[in-house]
Every structure is written in structure tokens, then in C-alpha cells.
Enzyme design. Structure first.
Site, mmCIF file in Angstrom:
data_model
loop_
_atom_site.group_PDB
_atom_site.id
_atom_site.type_symbol
_atom_site.label_atom_id
_atom_site.label_comp_id
_atom_site.label_asym_id
_atom_site.label_seq_id
_atom_site.Cartn_x
_atom_site.Cartn_y
_atom_site.Cartn_z
ATOM 1 C CD GLU A 1 -3.018 -1.172 2.202
ATOM 2 O OE1 GLU A 1 -2.872 -0.389 3.173
ATOM 3 O OE2 GLU A 1 -3.948 -1.981 2.132
ATOM 4 C CD GLU B 1 -3.719 -5.987 3.246
ATOM 5 O OE1 GLU B 1 -4.650 -5.192 3.545
ATOM 6 O OE2 GLU B 1 -2.525 -5.800 3.545
#
Length: 398
Positions: A184, A325
Site C-alpha cells: 500500500e 488483502e
């Protein structure tokens, strides 16, 4: 994704190391496994994140118990495997365990512990993903992998040295070990990607691929997982600046027609259902019974379009994708039917990803109860949400 109990989105040598990897890093059954794009996705099966453990930290110091989780045990990994998961993603922070320039030596005890936890899964025949997780969050004390920082030369040198050490440590491990460049990575603002930040992310990915490959051993043909801006599907598949790294140093044993690079994306859409910590939006999907509890966007059609885009841009060109995720927080305190929709969401993500050639790894943050994402109680080593696990396995089965 990193999270404490009520925060989902944030608060979050070489030769000697290679010898260590060679001694303890040979997979028990398949030391020479080589999987192509379709095989690696099929073999990875259903995945599970060991969230909030090796990426947890306190005052810049990584610690697997810093965020309230117990010490990781073999018994936990065995329970996860017994539930049907075939892949475990291990988020990792390095932070202040990285020494000074120019060597940027990583704390040996920390590397030893990382390897021990990897072995809990690897020696059981599971696929294992390891990454650099919390080092790029501005909200984490000690974070340094900051794409809009001014001192990119130092950041890139540090990044290269850390991955060089990690890759050397695991050079003897077979293809069941996948390395992931970062997690991220973005400027911390949830808007359109900016430059030169995105160019720096591309540079990190290139440094990662080149560095891992040059350490030799099985790293020459290992599957490497990279990501675009914040692992966001739109900002990775669209015309926002993402550039695939070249793979010029990979092993000649890899057929020229095959890739060894995978694309990482995360999926928490719609956020008001999956991550927002209130009791307003508690239902999802076509089986929802109460329109006022269902988001106005992000349903099955949106999910399908998102993962189709990943297929069209990457998978169709030989780059398999990993939804590294996904998941939705527990809001059953506000709506007794919530867990049913959480299961529906998980099943849909897994089945749609399979349809479009992507693997999936559920985000388990170790917490159960309100706003938790746990599927297991890590203290008692028990399953807490068999319904969601069944949905994951059902989505994979078809």
C-alpha cells in the site's frame, strides 16, 4: 493494510545468510518446483494473512506482540492449514531494526525470527508471501519508505540493501516462497496519484526485482509480487503512471514465454461496508434484505468489473494477480445478520478472482468481535468464523 482493534486502515552478511537459507530452506517435497502463471494461482489456493504481527511495532521497533497479539506459534499455522488455507502472507516491518548507512544491516535476531515464522508455514508445504509492510506508512513511527520524501537517493539505497539481505537469507527456498516488494505504497492521500511519487514507486519495484534476482539461488526464478499506487485496482490498471518493472536478471532456466512477476491488488470495496467503523452499512450483495443497510455502490457488478480489469491488463499478458488483502469488518453488534453478508462478500471476492485468474488472501487482523477481521482466536488456537472460512473455500471450489 495494518490495524489495531479499532483501526483498519492505518497504524500500520549476504554469504552467511545464504548458507543459513541453504541449510534450513529446502522445501521437504518439492525443492525444484517451477510453476507457470496458471499453476501458481491454482496451487496457492485460498490464502490467509498473519496480520498485525511481524509488521506490528512500538516507537519504531518491530514486535509481533506490540499490537496485542500473542507470540506466533506453529500450532496457529497448523490450525490455519487445517482450515483449508494453502497460502500464508506474512506482513513484515523493519523500521528501526535497520542499521546505519551504508550497509543498512538488518538486526540479525529479527531476521532469524522472520525466518522461523516463515518456516512454520513453509515446512508444512504452504505457500508463503513475505513483504515490506509498515515501512511505507507515514503514520508509523520509524517509517522511511516514503514516496514523496525529498531524499530519494537515501531511501532507494536503504531499500536495496534491506531486500538484498532478505533475499540472500531465503535464496535456498523453493517457489513456495514469494517475495512482495512493498505494501500500500502511496503519498497518504486518498486521491488521484501524483508525480513524482508514482515514479518513485515504480523505481522501488525495479530495485526490488533487480536486487532479488542478483542474489542468485532460487531467487533467479522466484515469483515476485509488485504493486501499483496503494494496491488500488483503478490506479494500477488505468493510465495513472504505473510501469511494470523489467526482469532482465532472471534465471535463464525460466522459459522466455513465461513471466515470474505477479501483480498485487487489495479489495475493500465498498469501504462503507468493508472497513468503515460504524453500524450503518452492514449488508452486501444481491441477498441483502434491507436497502437502508446496503451501500449504493460496490456490489457484485462492480467487483466483477474491477477484477476483469486486472485480468485484461495483466493476467491476459502472463502476469498473474494476487488480491493480497480483502475482507470486511465485523458489525454483527449492529446487525445480527452481518456475518452472513461478510461471508457472501468473501465468497464473491474469491470466486470472481478465480474467474479472472487471480489468487486471494484474506486479511485477518487478529481481532474478533466488533470491527474485527479475525477468523481464528490466536490465543486459544480456535476457529471463530467457520461460516466465512466455508464461504472462502466454497468460492474457490466454484
Amino acid at each position: 493494510m495494518t490495524s489495531r482493534a479499532t483501526q483498519l486502515r492505518s497504524v500500520f552478511l549476504a554469504a552467511a545468510l545464504a548458507v543459513t537459507a541453504t541449510v534450513s530452506g529446502v522445501h521437504p517435497a518439492t525443492a525444484t518446483t517451477q510453476a507457470n502463471a496458471a499453476q501458481i494461482v491454482a496451487d496457492m489456493g485460498a490464502g490467509w494473512n498473519l496480520g498485525n504481527q511481524l509488521e506490528a511495532s512500538s516507537n519504531g521497533v518491530p514486535s509481533e506482540t506490540a499490537w496485542g497479539q500473542p507470540t506466533i506459534t506453529q500450532a496457529l499455522i497448523d490450525k490455519v492449514k487445517a482450515a483449508g488455507f494453502k497460502t500464508i502472507r506474512i506482513p513484515i516491518s523493519y523500521l528501526n531494526y535497520i542499521g546505519a548507512a551504508p550497509g543498512y544491516q538488518v538486526n540479525t535476531a529479527w531476521l532469524n525470527r522472520i525466518q522461523q515464522v516463515v518456516d512454520y508455514a513453509y515446512q508444512r508445504g504452504l505457500y508463503v508471501l513475505i513483504n515490506m509492510h509498515g515501512d511505507g506508512y507515514k503514520s508509523v513511527n520509524g517509517a522511511w519508505l516514503i514516496c514523496d520524501s525529498g531524499d530519494q537517493a537515501t531511501i532507494k539505497a536503504k531499500y536495496q540493501k534491506v531486500w538484498q539481505q532478505v533475499a540472500a537469507r531465503f535464496a535456498g527456498y523453493d517457489q513456495h516462497l514469494v517475495m512482495e516488494a512493498m505494501n500500500e505504497e502511496f503519498d497518504g492521500q486518498y486521491g488521484t496519484p501524483t508525480q513524482p511519487c508514482y515514479s518513485n514507486i515504480n523505481a522501488y519495484n525495479q530495485i526490488f526485482v533487480d536486487t532479488v534476482r542478483k542474489t542468485g539461488g532460487n531467487n533467479g526464478s522466484r515469483w515476485l509480487l509488485i504493486a501499483g499506487w496503494n494496491t488500488n485496482i483503478d490506479y494500477t490498471t488505468g493510465n495513472y503512471g504505473f510501469v511494470l518493472p523489467t526482469d532482465q536478471f532472471r534465471s535463464s532456466s525460466v522459459p522466455a514465454s513465461e513471466k515470474r512477476i505477479m501483480i498485487s491488488v487489495h479489495y475493500y470495496s465498498p469501504w462503507d461496508f468493508a472497513g468503515e467503523e460504524n453500524g450503518t452499512i452492514t449488508q452486501w450483495g444481491r441477498n441483502s434484505t434491507n436497502p437502508s443497510k446496503k451501500s449504493t455502490w460496490g456490489q457484485e457488478d462492480y467487483l466483477d468489473a474491477q477484477l476483469k480489469a486486472v485480468r485484461d491488463v495483466f493476467v491476459s499478458k502472463g502476469y498473474p494477480a494476487v488480491v493480497g488483502e480483502y475482507g470486511s469488518v465485523d458489525k454483527s453488534a449492529f446487525d445480527s445478520s452481518n456475518n452472513r453478508y461478510r461471508a457472501d462478500f468473501a465468497r464473491a471476492v474469491v470466486s470472481t478472482a478465480k474467474k479472472y485468474g487471480a489468487a486471494t488472501i484474506y486479511w485477518d487482523n487478529g481481532y474478533n468481535g466488533q470491527y474485527g477481521l479475525g477468523l481464528f482466536d490466536r490465543n486459544s488456537i480456535t476457529v471463530t468464523h467457520q461460516g466465512i472460512i466455508d464461504a472462502v473455500m466454497g468460492g474457490l471450489a466454484g
